[in-house]
Design an enzyme around this catalytic site. Structure first.
Site, PDB file in Angstrom:
ATOM      1  N   THR A  56       0.798  -1.304  -0.081  1.00 51.77           N
ATOM      2  CA  THR A  56      -0.078   0.185  -0.103  1.00 51.77           C
ATOM      3  C   THR A  56       1.140   1.287  -0.034  1.00 51.77           C
ATOM      4  O   THR A  56       1.860   1.448   0.546  1.00 51.77           O
ATOM      5  CB  THR A  56      -0.932   0.163   1.179  1.00 51.77           C
ATOM      6  OG1 THR A  56      -1.563   1.507   1.435  1.00 51.77           O
ATOM      7  CG2 THR A  56       0.048  -0.257   2.433  1.00 51.77           C
ATOM      8  N   TYR A  67      -1.425   0.256  10.700  1.00 53.09           N
ATOM      9  CA  TYR A  67      -1.703  -0.532   9.402  1.00 53.09           C
ATOM     10  C   TYR A  67      -0.363  -0.481   8.287  1.00 53.09           C
ATOM     11  O   TYR A  67       0.055  -1.501   7.988  1.00 53.09           O
ATOM     12  CB  TYR A  67      -2.933  -0.007   8.591  1.00 53.09           C
ATOM     13  CG  TYR A  67      -3.011  -0.397   7.248  1.00 53.09           C
ATOM     14  CD1 TYR A  67      -3.397  -1.658   6.961  1.00 53.09           C
ATOM     15  CD2 TYR A  67      -3.106   0.603   6.317  1.00 53.09           C
ATOM     16  CE1 TYR A  67      -3.400  -1.833   5.654  1.00 53.09           C
ATOM     17  CE2 TYR A  67      -3.399   0.214   4.950  1.00 53.09           C
ATOM     18  CZ  TYR A  67      -3.382  -0.948   4.471  1.00 53.09           C
ATOM     19  OH  TYR A  67      -3.650  -1.569   3.168  1.00 53.09           O
TER      20      TYR A  67
END
Ligand SMILES: NC(=O)c1ccc[n+]([C@@H]2O[C@H](COP(=O)([O-])OP(=O)(O)OC[C@H]3O[C@@H](n4cnc5c(N)ncnc54)[C@H](O)[C@@H]3O)[C@@H](O)[C@H]2O)c1
Length: 312
Positions: free
Chosen positions: A127, A149
């Site tokens: 990501t 995250y």
């Protein structure tokens, strides 16, 4: 040996779309997912999983990377696309164990099992959050995540490359930038905005609206991911990003035009760990994985709008 692709997280937004594309191309797929609740209801995942289970060449198995018995999977897997993860920022602050177990420990079990398979490529999905508050430029920018995250996804990248260096697992990393379009996750901003707009309800805007993003249309993300199975180079990370940078306020204006009435917007503090600006340079993926921008944000949001309208 004939190709058998293991797609993990295959009941998710992107994993299900990747599975559909592989089936369309005539590839055999083993699609697995733990159908986790938490970030959003598992009923939507169950629906997607059922849909992909009916596709030619696709078999499905409910399987949790953290606990599943890998010996029960076929031993002739030639390619892996690891889409499975806990995404989303807010929950990662309050339930770190869930994020570290799914995004790191589950991956470590999968990589270990992969050593026994005749593996030609391992695509690890990452990501833009690995870059931090600003994700501007190519893959050489500093890696400084600002959310738990992002930290777990960065650790997952390192783990994949450690297996490449030490065990020869041919791992390629794809760093997705804000994927949107039909099928988008219900917790993501554009889907939340359109859903509320269609119901004529007030929508919540986290932060000033000046945050800007290069968004990636789902079909373009899927196409580059499938190409990476063949052409992704082991040990290399690729940005997978659209090239049009737009603010959240601009996206809201587009949605207002689609729904045809003014939106009622309730402002809220920014989400902790949210990115201020993303402007991914995907020159490498454009050159090597054939990444394209097939639509403008106006067209992509109209497609997502029509999909949500048809869902009712
Ligand atoms: N959607 C985006 O814009 C975006 C952006 C950047 C990166 N990503 C990455 O893309 C991937 C797919 O994201 P998505 O948006 O489709 O999310 P999603 O939540 O819709 O899909 C992820 C799937 O993984 C499954 N999963 C999680 N932990 C698992 C485990 N331990 N075992 C088996 N399955 C498990 C979940 O049940 C879910 O169905 C993730 O790796 C995410 O980090 C997504």
């Amino acid at each position: 040996m004939s190709k058998l692709v293991l797609v993990t997280g295959a009941a998710g937004f992107i994993g299900s779309a990747v599975t559909e594309e592989l089936s369309r191309l005539g590839t055999r797929v083993l699609a697995v997912d733990a159908l986790l609740d938490g970030l959003y209801p598992s009923s939507e995942k169950t629906e997607r999983f059922h849909r992909v289970s009916e596709l030619p060449g696709v078999s499905t198995m409910k399987f949790d990377l953290r606990t599943g018995d890998f010996d029960k999977l076929p031993h002739d897997i030639t390619h892996v696309i690891n889409e499975a993860a806990m995404p989303g920022l807010s929950l990662s602050w309050s339930d770190f164990d869930l994020y570290s177990s799914c995004n790191i420990s589950g991956l470590s079990r999968l990589l270990d099992a992969s050593r026994r398979w005749p593996l030609e490529k391992f695509v690890q999905v990452s990501t833009s959050s690995v870059y931090g508050a600003q994700a501007i430029g190519d893959e050489k920018q500093a890696l400084a995540p600002v959310s738990p995250y992002g930290v777990t996804k960065l650790a997952a990248e390192h783990l994949s490359f450690a297996y490449w260096r030490e065990s020869g697992i041919p791992a390629t990393v794809l760093r997705y930038f804000s994927v949107y379009g039909p099928g988008q996750r219900p917790d993501m901003a554009y889907r939340r905005f359109i859903t509320k707009a269609l119901r004529g309800e007030p929508l919540t805007l986290f932060g000033s609206g000046k945050q800007s993003r290069t968004n990636t249309y789902i079909a373009d993300c899927v196409s580059a991911t499938v190409t990476a199975l063949e052409l992704g180079r082991p040990g290399i990370a690729y940005n997978i990003s659209g090239s049009e940078q737009r603010s959240i306020t601009e996206a809201l204006e587009i949605i207002e035009g689609l729904v045809g009435h003014p939106l009622e917007i309730v402002s809220h503090d920014a989400v902790r760990g949210d990115q201020v600006e993303t402007r991914g340079d995907s020159s490498l993926a454009r050159a090597e994985l054939g990444l394209v921008d097939s639509v403008t944000l106006e067209t992509g949001l109209a497609e997502e709008f029509r999909w949500l309208q048809s869902k009712g």
